[in-house]
Write an enzyme that holds these catalytic residues in place. Structure first.
Site, short mmCIF file in Angstrom:
data_model
loop_
_atom_site.label_atom_id
_atom_site.label_comp_id
_atom_site.label_asym_id
_atom_site.label_seq_id
_atom_site.Cartn_x
_atom_site.Cartn_y
_atom_site.Cartn_z
N ASN A 6 0.85 -1.20 0.00
CA ASN A 6 0.00 0.00 0.00
C ASN A 6 0.88 1.24 0.00
OD1 ASN A 6 -2.44 1.56 0.30
ND2 ASN A 6 -1.91 1.84 2.47
N HIS A 29 0.69 5.12 1.50
CA HIS A 29 -0.05 5.94 2.45
C HIS A 29 0.55 7.34 2.44
CE1 HIS A 29 -2.44 6.92 5.99
NE2 HIS A 29 -1.36 7.42 6.52
N ASP A 64 -2.31 0.68 8.27
CA ASP A 64 -1.16 1.58 8.03
C ASP A 64 -0.01 1.31 9.00
OD1 ASP A 64 -3.53 4.26 7.47
OD2 ASP A 64 -2.72 2.78 6.06
N SER A 70 4.53 6.92 2.26
CA SER A 70 5.18 5.67 2.66
C SER A 70 4.60 4.50 1.87
CB SER A 70 4.93 5.40 4.16
OG SER A 70 5.32 6.51 4.95
C1 GRF Z 1 -3.27 9.03 -2.72
O1 GRF Z 1 -2.81 10.16 -2.03
C2 GRF Z 1 -2.93 7.81 -1.91
O2 GRF Z 1 -1.72 7.93 -1.20
C3 GRF Z 1 -4.07 7.75 -0.94
O3 GRF Z 1 -5.22 8.20 -1.65
C4 GRF Z 1 -4.80 9.00 -2.76
C5 GRF Z 1 -5.38 8.34 -3.97
O4 GRF Z 1 -4.95 8.93 -5.10
N1 GRF Z 1 -4.27 6.42 -0.44
P1 GRF Z 1 -5.22 8.23 -6.56
O5 GRF Z 1 -6.56 7.51 -6.51
O6 GRF Z 1 -4.09 7.27 -6.80
O7 GRF Z 1 -5.23 9.40 -7.49
#
Ligand code: GRF
Length: 204
Positions: free
Chosen positions: A106, A108, A144, A135
């Site tokens: 993932n 985050h 997370d 991260s």
């Molecule tokens: C990103 O900031 C990711 O880190 C977080 O949600 C956002 C999603 O962006 N989990 P996208 O859908 O990849 O444009």
């Protein structure tokens, strides 16, 4: 390597992964893009790239476990080496995490372990942090909290709003960090075994 990518929204991380594959930086194929929202913008990115997609509506399922089972079955059918959460905004059941244990990663948008959960940009601003980052980590049942693969950061500007900070973090950090972290996994520079991350520093 075979990837399945899970999205929920705009798909900017998915887009960066697609571009990294096309440029040769990431030696992988996206076998499936799965999504929990039928009309997510990211599905358009996937389809324009000619990728197979599966949009599964949680409202069609009685509970989280049955949704995660159906989603997991679609993912397993693609036989992924890695299941990549890229802006996937649903909490995963522990059964799902166990099913894909050690293959689930993932990104985050915070410098973990700071700011687990939501609204990370607003929280970093409210705390007056000088730097903010993202991260990439292995997914474990605790939200997370899995072992880190890579982190990246930017300076917080005085005039930043949580929107400007989020956008700059996406463009300057996330979209470079995720492909680089996935390449570490695919190329074997980082290995996850017995709940620990092993790095082979020799391979650059
Ligand atoms: C990103 O900031 C990711 O880190 C977080 O949600 C956002 C999603 O962006 N989990 P996208 O859908 O990849 O444009």
């Amino acid at each position: 390597a075979r990837l399945v990518v899970l999205i929920s929204g705009r798909g900017r991380n998915l887009d960066a992964i697609i571009r990294a594959i096309e440029s040769g930086l990431l030696d992988a194929r996206i076998e499936l893009v799965a999504c929990n929202r039928i009309n997510a913008e990211g599905l358009r990115i996937a389809r324009l790239a000619g990728l197979r997609t599966a949009a599964i509506d949680p409202k069609a399922f009685a509970d989280r476990e049955s949704f995660d089972l159906a989603l997991g079955n679609r993912i397993a059918a693609a036989a992924p080496d890695w299941v990549v959460l890229a802006g996937y905004m649903r909490i995963l059941s522990s059964a799902f995490v166990q099913r894909f244990a050690d293959r689930l990663v993932n990104i985050h948008p915070s410098l973990l372990p700071r700011y687990k959960g939501l609204d990370t940009h607003a929280r970093a601003l409210a705390n007056g942090d000088a730097r903010h980052g993202a991260s990439v980590h292995f997914v474990t049942p605790d939200l997370d909290a899995g072992p880190l693969i890579r982190q990246g950061s930017i300076a917080v500007d005085r005039g930043d709003s949580h929107e400007t900070l989020a956008d700059r973090l996406m463009q300057r950090v996330e979209q470079r960090l995720y492909p680089a972290a996935l390449a570490d996994l695919v190329d074997g520079r980082v290995v996850y075994r017995q709940g620990r991350v092993w790095r082979d520093e020799r391979i650059q």
